[in-house]
Design a protein around this motif. Structure first.
Motif, short mmCIF file in Angstrom:
data_model
loop_
_atom_site.label_atom_id
_atom_site.label_comp_id
_atom_site.label_asym_id
_atom_site.label_seq_id
_atom_site.Cartn_x
_atom_site.Cartn_y
_atom_site.Cartn_z
N ARG A 95 0.91 -1.44 0.00
CA ARG A 95 0.10 0.00 0.04
C ARG A 95 0.86 1.29 -0.17
O ARG A 95 1.82 1.46 0.96
CB ARG A 95 -0.94 0.00 1.13
N HIS A 96 0.77 2.16 -0.97
CA HIS A 96 1.40 3.28 -1.23
C HIS A 96 0.64 4.48 -1.08
O HIS A 96 0.88 5.41 -1.84
CB HIS A 96 2.43 3.07 -2.47
N TYR A 97 -0.26 4.66 -0.39
CA TYR A 97 -1.20 5.58 -0.22
C TYR A 97 -0.86 6.68 0.82
O TYR A 97 -0.68 6.34 1.89
CB TYR A 97 -2.64 5.24 -0.14
N GLN A 98 -0.66 7.66 0.51
CA GLN A 98 -0.24 8.74 1.38
C GLN A 98 -1.38 9.04 2.54
O GLN A 98 -1.09 9.13 3.90
CB GLN A 98 -0.04 10.16 0.93
N THR A 99 -2.63 8.64 2.08
CA THR A 99 -3.72 8.83 3.09
C THR A 99 -3.73 7.62 4.31
O THR A 99 -4.37 7.67 5.53
CB THR A 99 -5.05 8.67 2.39
N ASP A 100 -2.63 6.73 4.04
CA ASP A 100 -2.59 5.76 5.19
C ASP A 100 -1.86 6.19 6.30
O ASP A 100 -1.72 5.71 7.39
CB ASP A 100 -2.05 4.37 4.59
N GLU A 101 -1.14 7.29 6.28
CA GLU A 101 -0.35 7.76 7.17
C GLU A 101 -1.09 7.87 8.52
O GLU A 101 -0.72 7.65 9.72
CB GLU A 101 0.08 9.18 6.76
N GLN A 102 -2.29 8.44 8.33
CA GLN A 102 -3.13 8.58 9.54
C GLN A 102 -3.57 7.17 10.21
O GLN A 102 -3.40 7.17 11.34
CB GLN A 102 -4.28 9.32 9.33
N LEU A 103 -3.81 6.12 9.39
CA LEU A 103 -4.04 5.04 10.02
C LEU A 103 -2.81 4.38 10.71
O LEU A 103 -3.35 3.82 11.73
CB LEU A 103 -4.29 3.98 8.61
N TYR A 104 -1.71 4.80 10.34
CA TYR A 104 -0.47 4.01 10.97
C TYR A 104 -0.38 4.92 12.40
O TYR A 104 -0.03 4.23 13.47
CB TYR A 104 0.78 4.07 10.23
N SER A 105 -0.34 6.43 12.32
CA SER A 105 -0.32 7.20 13.37
C SER A 105 -1.14 6.81 14.41
O SER A 105 -0.82 6.97 15.70
CB SER A 105 0.00 8.59 13.01
N ASN A 106 -2.67 6.44 14.03
CA ASN A 106 -3.61 6.33 15.25
C ASN A 106 -3.27 4.94 15.83
O ASN A 106 -3.44 5.01 17.04
CB ASN A 106 -4.89 6.18 14.49
N PHE A 107 -2.59 3.83 15.24
CA PHE A 107 -2.30 2.73 15.69
C PHE A 107 -1.24 2.89 16.80
O PHE A 107 -1.23 2.49 17.84
CB PHE A 107 -1.94 1.81 14.63
N THR A 108 -0.36 3.84 16.48
CA THR A 108 1.00 4.20 17.36
C THR A 108 0.58 4.64 18.66
O THR A 108 0.63 4.58 19.73
CB THR A 108 1.92 4.95 16.82
N LYS A 109 -0.45 5.81 18.47
CA LYS A 109 -1.07 6.65 19.49
C LYS A 109 -1.94 5.67 20.38
O LYS A 109 -1.66 6.00 21.62
CB LYS A 109 -2.01 7.59 19.23
N GLN A 110 -2.51 5.00 19.73
CA GLN A 110 -3.32 3.64 20.64
C GLN A 110 -2.41 2.67 21.38
O GLN A 110 -2.90 2.46 22.61
CB GLN A 110 -4.44 2.97 19.97
#
Length: 347
Positions: free
Chosen positions: A35-50
């Motif tokens: 997956r090379h979508y810039q929009t996935d950045e928030q997906l990953y950052s939310n996981f790290t926050k949680q």
């Protein structure tokens, strides 16, 4: 006495350091993603926050990741492998790159037909989002009824109008693999030859390029994944709004087999050094929050039925009939699909 005390203190410090190092190691996830979508950045950052788990990413296309994983073998640092095509998930499974996962969360939320094989030890991969392969046409030059099926792309009435990306791209190979299952190899080869005869230009570019080619009149008709189409529809750029006013789309094969669907999914790598973190990440991808983000962030359909897709543009495309062809079958047909393309000169 002093020497003994110092030795005990040193040993305690080493133990604490080792425990701290182990904990730090567990708070890391090595993600190999196609997956090379810039929009996935928030997906990953939310996981790290949680979770506090940091994600280290290696991003490349499916083939490059598969080759890298094979070369790394048992020494691979990969924890999670994400692929964006059904056939590549199947290939990863056949090549033994995944390990089975037993998860009540994943089994409860991901439909059985969107999971890898389960021999009692758990599924080897899970699908997390889907996208349809639609037909896009130029409103001024093409009637939607003339391009209502994938098969119609080979009809002589569409000569000089058809554009596609490379036939050897995974998205195309998966679509052709499903056609082989429905229509047989002989009929699919005849279709592929008809498409080659109808090319407006040699295959090139990605799905966005095909849509823009249709809008500018270079092509009359093309195939593209839905999320590329919706991404352009949602664009605020005046030039892209103008382009999209000139194109329409159809859900192919609504009176027969249904529209071809592809999936994005992943699993825990066979030699994952951080297995617990890897399972947590997969479970996070099945959460309502992450599923909703697949819809809003990258214009894909969530696979969890309870997830709310807050994407009006995606919803406005309406309901459609989807094909029912197993992912394993699509994967097994890849070799035959490529042979057909080579024989007819479909580059």
């Amino acid at each position: 006495m002093t020497r003994i005390l110092l030795t005990k203190i040193a040993a305690a410090c080493v133990a604490v350091s080792a425990a701290g190092f182990a904990q730090a190691q567990e708070n890391v996830l090595n993600l190999y993603s196609a997956r090379h979508y810039q929009t996935d950045e928030q997906l990953y950052s939310n996981f790290t926050k949680q979770t506090g788990i940091k994600i280290n990413r290696i991003e490349a296309d499916d083939n490059a990741l598969l080759e890298r994983l094979k070369n790394e073998g048992k020494n691979s640092p990969a924890d999670v492998i994400l692929m964006v095509d059904a056939a590549r998930l199947w290939r990863s499974q056949i090549d033994g790159l995944f390990q089975p996962v037993k998860s009540k969360v994943l089994d409860a939320r991901i439909p059985a037909n969107l999971r890898g094989k389960d021999d009692g030890k758990g599924s080897e991969w899970y699908g997390f989002s889907t996208r349809g392969r639609i037909i896009v046409y130029n409103k001024a030059n093409v009637k939607p009824e003339d391009v209502a099926t994938y098969e119609s792309l080979a009809d002589p009435k569409n000569k000089g109008k058809v554009c596609t990306r490379s036939g050897s791209h995974p998205y195309m190979l998966s679509m052709i693999g499903s056609m082989i299952e429905r229509n047989g190899e002989a009929a699919t080869e005849k279709w592929a030859q008809g498409v080659v005869n109808n090319f407006a230009r040699p295959p090139r570019g990605g799905d966005t390029d095909q849509i823009k080619g249709v809008a500018t009149g270079e092509c009359g008709v093309a195939v593209a994944n839905t999320y590329y189409y919706v991404r352009l529809l949602r664009s605020t750029k005046p030039e892209e709004k103008e382009l999209m006013s000139k194109v329409g789309f159809v859900w192919p094969n609504q009176k027969t087999s249904g529209t071809h669907l592809n999936i994005s999914g992943g699993g825990v790598a066979k030699n994952a050094p951080h297995r617990e973190a890897a399972v947590k990440f997969l479970e996070y991808l099945a959460s309502d929050e992450a599923q909703g983000y697949f819809a809003d962030g990258n214009n894909e359909w969530p696979v969890v039925t309870s997830a709310v897709a807050k994407n009006p543009t995606l919803e406005e495309m309406g309901k459609f009939k989807a094909e029912n062809v197993s992912i394993a079958t699509i994967g097994k047909n890849q070799v035959a699909a490529q042979r057909i393309l080579d024989r007819v000169g479909y580059k």
